[in-house]
Every structure is written in structure tokens, then in C-alpha cells.
Design a protein around this motif. Structure first.
Motif, PDB file in Angstrom:
ATOM      1  N   LEU A 589     -45.614   8.591  50.594  1.00  0.00           N
ATOM      2  CA  LEU A 589     -44.290   9.012  50.483  1.00  0.00           C
ATOM      3  C   LEU A 589     -43.424   8.012  50.252  1.00  0.00           C
ATOM      4  O   LEU A 589     -42.450   8.227  49.559  1.00  0.00           O
ATOM      5  N   SER A 590     -43.432   6.682  50.720  1.00  0.00           N
ATOM      6  CA  SER A 590     -42.714   5.786  50.438  1.00  0.00           C
ATOM      7  C   SER A 590     -42.466   5.414  48.936  1.00  0.00           C
ATOM      8  O   SER A 590     -41.765   4.855  48.205  1.00  0.00           O
ATOM      9  N   ARG A 591     -43.783   5.464  48.103  1.00  0.00           N
ATOM     10  CA  ARG A 591     -43.967   5.290  46.749  1.00  0.00           C
ATOM     11  C   ARG A 591     -43.074   6.151  46.129  1.00  0.00           C
ATOM     12  O   ARG A 591     -42.331   5.865  44.941  1.00  0.00           O
ATOM     13  N   ILE A 592     -43.072   7.437  46.494  1.00  0.00           N
ATOM     14  CA  ILE A 592     -42.640   8.484  46.023  1.00  0.00           C
ATOM     15  C   ILE A 592     -41.136   8.285  46.004  1.00  0.00           C
ATOM     16  O   ILE A 592     -40.120   8.554  44.888  1.00  0.00           O
ATOM     17  N   CYS A 593     -40.546   7.844  47.284  1.00  0.00           N
ATOM     18  CA  CYS A 593     -39.080   7.803  47.181  1.00  0.00           C
ATOM     19  C   CYS A 593     -38.436   6.448  46.575  1.00  0.00           C
ATOM     20  O   CYS A 593     -37.447   6.409  45.918  1.00  0.00           O
ATOM     21  N   HIS A 594     -39.438   5.467  46.599  1.00  0.00           N
ATOM     22  CA  HIS A 594     -39.094   4.398  45.621  1.00  0.00           C
ATOM     23  C   HIS A 594     -38.900   4.604  43.981  1.00  0.00           C
ATOM     24  O   HIS A 594     -37.933   4.232  43.435  1.00  0.00           O
ATOM     25  N   CYS A 595     -39.662   5.673  43.652  1.00  0.00           N
ATOM     26  CA  CYS A 595     -39.726   5.944  42.319  1.00  0.00           C
ATOM     27  C   CYS A 595     -38.322   6.833  41.925  1.00  0.00           C
ATOM     28  O   CYS A 595     -37.693   6.702  41.145  1.00  0.00           O
ATOM     29  N   LEU A 596     -38.110   7.722  42.834  1.00  0.00           N
ATOM     30  CA  LEU A 596     -36.747   8.467  42.708  1.00  0.00           C
ATOM     31  C   LEU A 596     -35.480   7.690  42.773  1.00  0.00           C
ATOM     32  O   LEU A 596     -34.845   7.930  41.945  1.00  0.00           O
ATOM     33  N   VAL A 597     -35.647   6.725  43.569  1.00  0.00           N
ATOM     34  CA  VAL A 597     -34.389   5.787  43.822  1.00  0.00           C
ATOM     35  C   VAL A 597     -33.993   5.064  42.643  1.00  0.00           C
ATOM     36  O   VAL A 597     -33.069   4.820  42.208  1.00  0.00           O
TER      37      VAL A 597
END
Length: 729
Positions: A589-597
Motif C-alpha cells: 500500500l505504501s508503494r502504491i501511494c508513493h507512485c500516485l504522489v
């Protein structure tokens, strides 16, 4: 004499009886002078009745004797009718049925013909009371058949009924119906015997069909006719007699099920007996289902029956609120496995679409909607006529009619040819640019179809919204689909449906978005499709949070749509999305949020605001998931990307969750509030530090510790290969 084999008729007169004596008895009751023969006790001189050679035909009997069969002229009435003695008459006619059966045991086909002539002559002699005479004969057979021996004696007696039905099918049917309800074993045997005779079974089936259609008649007659049909259609080869009225009979049976479904059901009304069961069905609805199964199976539609069983179609057909769903399943199964009857069905149901009877009209509408899945069948009417009819249903005050109309529009969009987007947007990749749009003649006017479907998205009935979403999705599956037009039109409508309180609506909305992304992925990859790209970014937060939707269909649809978005926008996050959907993995979940940001920095305030809105959700898991998602988004957001007002608002809402009744929500809100505080301090460093290093905001910011949550709202869907342990709740 034949009494040794057949026994004496119940309620009949004492003594032997010949057909000639019966004929003279009839003439005597009409006021004529009888001959030397008599009925009942023998005359004083003990003489047997004399038979003129020219007035009778000799038919061999069991014991080598001859049975005298009078001619039609000898039995013709000559005087006015007088009231007979009813007790004598019923007994005599009952004896007649048994006696002529005895004559038939060795007579074969010729005896059947002679018996038909004899019985018809005797009955027609009574003129206006013909129906009563047939009833008396049938009652005699019903009384005698159970006591007859198996084999030739019983078969011969049953041939008497067939001979009678050959001339008087209507009277025989109406005489047998009262014995069919409640079920009677003797009556069932008589129905099956009529079914085995190819010379009379068609006439009998037609009479039963009329009994089913008689709306003004008593309900019990229709129920008895349904049971009789069930008995007849189970006989091998009987369905062939329905040639010419098979579609009409099928529609009448399905409509009968609709009427039964609207009545108050007993607890066993939903029970549908399997084909291997040999006992009587426990409800009228089950009997009608068995008759329908026999009708389909006898005509080679075994696959239709199997498909209905696998899809639960029979149970839906007998349900008060699911009958029309069962009709739609039946129509779909027939489109797939019994297309040789579709034209006949389509032609028979068209007049019913305007029937004043709601039951008949709704059943016809459901069949009409389902048959539109067959392209050859739909071509029987011009597309403009079908489209206009379906659009007219949208003005009906009954939601069920509007629902069927929307389903029909969906079938029409899928089964018919290519669709041209009149707004100019084509649902193809860049390789198709410059190719002239080709529109098939079936669906030319997208501008006519789309307003109806888009308008239905605002309906309050979930069935209508689902049908409209399904129709739009089918429209996107066609070549030259209006991707750009739909992306623009759905931009304001679809996001609210992604958070709809109804599970089925959410699942359908996610599916439509995924189909739209898949059809427009070529344009998304080269920077086109701005409306679609905006719609995707606007839907990312709901898609992520709904990966753990309580509805399995909605969760799976959300996962499928996120995979389409990853493929179209080339994020490379497919593995992480599947991990979050099926396992407890904060790192994914952290990697997904990092990509979107990182990829969409200008949309970070929107992502945070959307997540903030879910903090007020009545579902505690959504509040929990939103708090966790906010923590990771804030952690990966660079200072200066969000203003102080938004940070203050986030901090305030997360603070309010400190009093949430769920401990897991309180713990997650506390950790995420700490991330907001860290970002706020990084965004506004102390004044002394800013004076010493005025360019601090444009350089590397101090690293912030990642959020650590004791439990995760993203729980594994299965126990196979799960990571971590289950959290509370």
C-alpha cells in the motif's frame, strides 16, 4: 359373457346389457315404442333381444361371441327429448363403456373404429345433453379401470376412451378435469393413455390449452388442466403433437406460473422436484414447472432445462418477486440452445405486449427483452420499431416495465452491429485514425440511445441503475464505441455511483469504469482522452478503499478495474494492487501511494480531500481504511504540495476520530494525525532556520519516519499464503 373378465360397472343396473338394448332404451326414453328387447331384468318368456342383421355390425369378443353394434340410423332421435331416469342412464352408459371395451379386446384397430361409431351414435341420439352423456361414460371408465387386470384387458378399456375422444375431445377433457384435482391415479392413467394415441393427443392438448387460457373460468379448472398437461407431456412422443402451437403453449405455461407466483404460497411452493422423482408434486407451481420441463425436454431442449437448473431459473420462475428474472433466464437459455422456436415465440408474444392483463403483459415483455439477444430474431422487426417500443417503456409508471426496457436496450446494443459515435470520438487506438467510421444499419442513432441510458442512472430503483450500467457497458463492447462521449457524460455521474450504498450498483459502476478504461487505453497511453484520464484520477481513491468492500462482487470489480488502469497508464503496480486486495501488506500500500504522489503531484490535494471524506463514513472499516490511506499519502507528500488550510482540516477530522467507538479506528487516526503534524512542521520550519537557509523549501527536506499501524483494515481474503495476522473485527 365378458363380465368374468371386466366385472360389473359401479352403480350400473343388474343383469347383462347389450348395445341394441341400450339403443332401444334410449328410444323408449324419447317416447318411442321399444322393440322386444328390454333392459335390466329378463322378460317373462326369457327371450333374448333380437337383432336385425341389416342394423348391426358383428364384432368378435373375447369368448368368440359377437357383440351387436347398432348403426347410426338406428340410434338417431325422432321425437322430442324427455327427461330420462338419471340413475338408469348413468349405470347403462357406464356398462356400455365396459362392455364395448370387452368387445375391443380382440378387435384391434377395426374394433376401435366401430366403437367410435357406436359411442358417437349413442351419444348424439341424446342431442342437447351430449356433454352429460360423455361425463357418464368417462365416470364409468374411471370407476372400472382401477379394478381391471394389467395387460390386454386394461389396454382395451383405455382404447374406449381414445375412441370417445376421437369424436368428442372437448367433452372428454372436461369430464376428466374434475378428477385431476386433487390428483387421482386412475385419471392420470387415462390422461397418459390419451397422450399415447397420436390420433387424439393433439386434439386433447388443444382443449387443455384452451382451459389454461380461459381467464374467465374457475381457477381450479386451470390448475387441473396444468396437472393434466404435466401427465400428458411426460409421455415420450407426445410433444410432437404440439407442432403448430408449441410456442403458444410454452407462453401460456410460463404465464400460468406468473399467476401462481402472485398467489399466497405454502412453505413448499418453492420446491421444484427433480426429473428422477416419481411421486406427485406438492404444489401447483411445481406441477407447472414439471409440465414446462417435459415440454422442453420432449422437443430436444434438455440443455435448456439443464441451464435453468444450474442458474436457479426454475426457483426464480416460481418466486413472487423473481418470476421475471426466471423468464429472462429461460429466454437466454432458449436463445443459446433452442433457437428453432424463437421466431414462433417472438410472433406469439407481440400481441401480448399490449394486453390489459398485467400478468400476461409483463411475462411477454420479459420474453421480448430476452429474445433480443438473438440477432436473427430481433431482425424480424425493424430496429426503429424495437427502439421506439423500448424507449416508450421508459415512460411507464411501473419500475418493472422501465427495468425491462433498459435490459432490452442493452441486448439491442450488444447483439446488433457496429455503433458510430456521432460526437466524433471513436473507441479505437491511434492505428484506426483516418479510417472512415462504419455504422451498421441496426444501431445508427447513439444520440437516441445514450440519453435514455444516462437518464436512468439517476433512478432510485437499484434494478434500473444496474440495467442502465449494464447497457452502457455492452455499448462499449461494440466496435467504434463512443468512448470520448461517454467519458465526458459519465464524469459527473459515475463517481457518486462508486460510493452508492447498494452493493450491486457499486459493482456495476466499477465494471463500467474498467470497460471504459480498457476501450480507451490506446488514447490514454499517448496523452489523449483528457476526460477519461480525469475520470480515472477522480476514481482512484474509491477504487483503492473498495478493495476491501464488504460485497465480494464490488471488491472483485474494483480490483479488476484497478488492473485495467495500471495497464492503460503503465504504473507497474499490478503486483502491489493484487497484494493489497488479497493480503495484509502495508509495504504494498505504501508503494502504491508513493507512485500516485510522484506521478500526479497536482492531484495530491484531491487525493487527500477524497480520503478525508471517507473519515465520516458510517462503515467503520471505511473509516479505518481511509485513516490508514491518509497516513501513507501524507507521508509521501512533499512539503509545499498542500496548503496549511487543508492540513489543518485533516488534523481536525483525524482528531475527531479519537472518540470513535472502534479501537482500531482510534489507533489508525492517531498514527495518521502524527504524519499530518510532521508534514505541517516540515512545510513551515522555524523562522530562525528560514533566515539562515532561505532556499530550504526548494531543496531536500528532512526524512520523516513512515507510519506504523498495529493492525491493518486490508485483510486477506483467503487463508492461503496470507501475510501477517488478522486484525480485529
Amino acid at each position: 359373457m365378458a363380465w368374468g373378465v371386466w366385472g360389473r360397472a359401479r352403480g350400473g343396473p343388474v343383469g347383462a346389457l347389450t348395445l341394441t338394448a341400450l339403443a332401444e332404451g334410449i328410444r323408449a326414453n324419447q317416447g318411442q315404442t321399444p322393440g322386444r328387447s328390454s333392459i335390466g331384468p329378463q322378460p317373462e318368456h326369457g327371450l333374448e333381444p333380437e337383432v336385425e342383421p341389416k342394423s348391426a355390425a358383428a364384432v368378435p369378443t373375447v369368448g368368440g361371441e359377437t357383440c351387436s353394434l347398432p348403426s347410426r340410423t338406428e340410434l338417431a332421435p325422432e321425437g322430442p327429448y324427455q327427461n330420462p331416469q338419471s340413475s338408469w342412464e348413468e349405470g347403462a352408459l357406464a356398462d356400455l363403456a365396459v362392455y364395448t371395451a370387452a368387445c375391443l379386446e380382440e378387435a384391434g384397430f377395426a374394433g376401435t373404429q366401430a366403437t367410435a361409431l357406436t359411442l358417437s351414435s349413442a351419444l348424439e341420439a341424446r342431442g342437447q345433453h351430449l356433454e352429460d352423456q360423455v361425463h357418464a361414460l368417462v365416470r364409468g371408465l374411471l370407476a372400472q379401470v382401477p379394478s381391471l387386470a394389467e395387460g390386454r384387458p386394461r389396454r382395451a378399456a383405455l382404447r374406449v376412451l381414445s375412441a370417445l375422444a376421437l369424436e368428442h375431445a372437448r367433452e372428454v377433457v372436461w369430464a376428466l378435469l374434475p378428477s385431476s384435482l386433487p390428483p387421482d391415479r386412475a385419471a392420470a392413467e387415462l390422461w397418459r393413455s390419451l397422450s399415447r394415441n397420436p390420433r387424439v393427443n393433439g386434439q386433447v392438448l388443444v382443449q387443455l390449452l384452451w382451459a389454461l387460457k380461459d381467464e374467465a373460468g374457475p381457477e381450479l379448472e386451470a390448475l387441473a388442466a396444468t396437472r393434466a398437461l404435466g401427465e400428458m407431456l411426460t409421455v415420450s412422443g407426445c410433444v410432437g403433437a404440439t407442432r403448430g402451437f408449441y410456442p403458444h403453449l410454452l407462453l401460456v405455461l410460463v404465464t400460468r406460473l406468473h399467476r401462481l407466483a402472485q398467489r399466497v404460497h405454502s412453505p413448499d411452493a418453492l420446491k421444484v422436484w427433480g426429473p428422477s422423482h416419481r411421486g406427485p408434486p406438492h404444489s401447483h407451481a411445481s406441477c407447472a414447472v414439471e409440465a414446462l420441463k417435459a415440454l422442453l425436454t420432449g422437443d430436444g431442449g434438455r440443455m435448456v432445462v439443464t441451464c435453468m437448473e444450474q442458474a436457479g431459473g426454475w426457483r426464480r420462475l416460481v418466486g413472487a418477486h423473481t418470476h421475471l428474472e426466471g423468464v429472462l433466464l429461460l429466454a437466454s437459455a432458449m436463445v443459446a440452445h433452442a433457437d428453432h422456436h424463437l421466431r414462433g415465440l417472438f410472433g406469439n408474444l407481440l400481441p401480448w405486449l399490449r394486453s390489459p392483463d398485467d400478468t400476461q403483459r409483463l411475462t411477454a415483455m420479459a420474453f421480448f427483452t430476452g429474445l433480443l439477444q438473438s440477432r436473427p430474431t430481433a431482425r424480424l422487426l425493424r430496429e426503429e420499431v424495437i427502439l421506439e417500443r423500448l424507449r416508450a417503456w421508459q415512460g411507464d409508471p411501473e419500475p418493472t416495465v422501465r427495468w425491462l426496457g433498459l435490459l432490452g436496450l442493452g441486448h439491442l446494443a450488444l447483439s446488433h452491429g457496429k455503433v458510430r459515435d456521432r460526437a466524433g470520438g471513436q473507441g479505437l487506438g491511434p492505428g484506426a485514425r483516418g479510417r472512415p467510421p462504419v455504422a451498421a444499419p441496426q444501431v445508427r442513432h447513439v444520440s437516441t440511445l445514450l440519453p435514455t441510458l444516462l437518464g436512468a442512472l439517476g433512478e432510485g430503483d437499484a434494478r434500473l441503475v444496474e440495467a442502465a450500467l449494464g447497457a452502457l457497458r455492452r455499448l462499449l463492447l461494440r466496435p467504434w464505441a463512443p468512448v470520448r462521449l461517454l467519458s465526458t457524460e459519465l464524469g459527473q455521474r459515475l463517481p457518486r455511483l462508486l460510493d452508492d450504498a447498494r452493493d450491486s450498483v457499486r459493482a456495476s459502476a466499477f465494471g463500467l469504469l474498467g470497460t471504459l478504461v480498457r476501450r480507451g487505453q490506446g488514447g490514454l497511453r499517448v496523452g489523449l482522452r483528457r476526460p477519461l484520464r480525469k475520470l480515472v484520477l477522480q476514481s482512484l481513491i474509491p477504487l483503492l478503499l473498495r478493495l476491501q468492500d464488504p460485497s465480494r462482487d464490488a471488491a472483485e470489480s474494483s480490483e479488476w478495474t484497478l488492473a485495467r488502469c495500471d495497464q492503460a497508464l503503465r504504473w507497474g503496480l499490478l503486483e502491489d494492487m493484487v497484494t493489497v486486495a488479497h493480503y495484509d501488506s502495508p509495504d504494498a500500500l505504501s508503494r502504491i501511494c508513493h507512485c500516485l504522489v510522484q506521478q500526479y503531484p497536482s492531484h495530491v490535494p484531491s487525493f487527500l480531500s477524497q480520503s478525508q471524506g471517507y473519515l465520516r463514513s458510517p462503515q467503520y472499516r471505511l473509516r479505518w481504511a481511509a485513516a490508514v490511506l491518509l497516513g501513507f499519502l501524507v507521508h509521501h507528500t512533499s512539503p509545499g504540495r498542500v496548503n496549511q488550510d487543508l492540513l489543518d482540516s485533516l488534523f481536525q477530522d483525524l482528531g475527531q476520530l479519537q472518540s470513535d467507538p472502534e479501537p482500531a479506528v482510534v489507533a489508525a487516526a492517531h498514527v495518521s494525525a502524527g504524519q499530518v503534524a510532521l508534514l505541517a512542521r516540515a512545510w513551515a520550519p522555524p523562522r530562525s532556520l528560514r533566515l539562515l537557509r532561505p532556499g530550504l523549501r526548494h531543496h531536500t527536506w528532512p526524512s520523516r519516519p513512515p507510519p506504523v499501524y498495529a493492525n491493518s483494515p486490508f485483510q486477506p481474503r483467503s487463508f492461503i499464503g496470507r501475510w501477517g495476522s488478522l486484525g480485529p473485527g
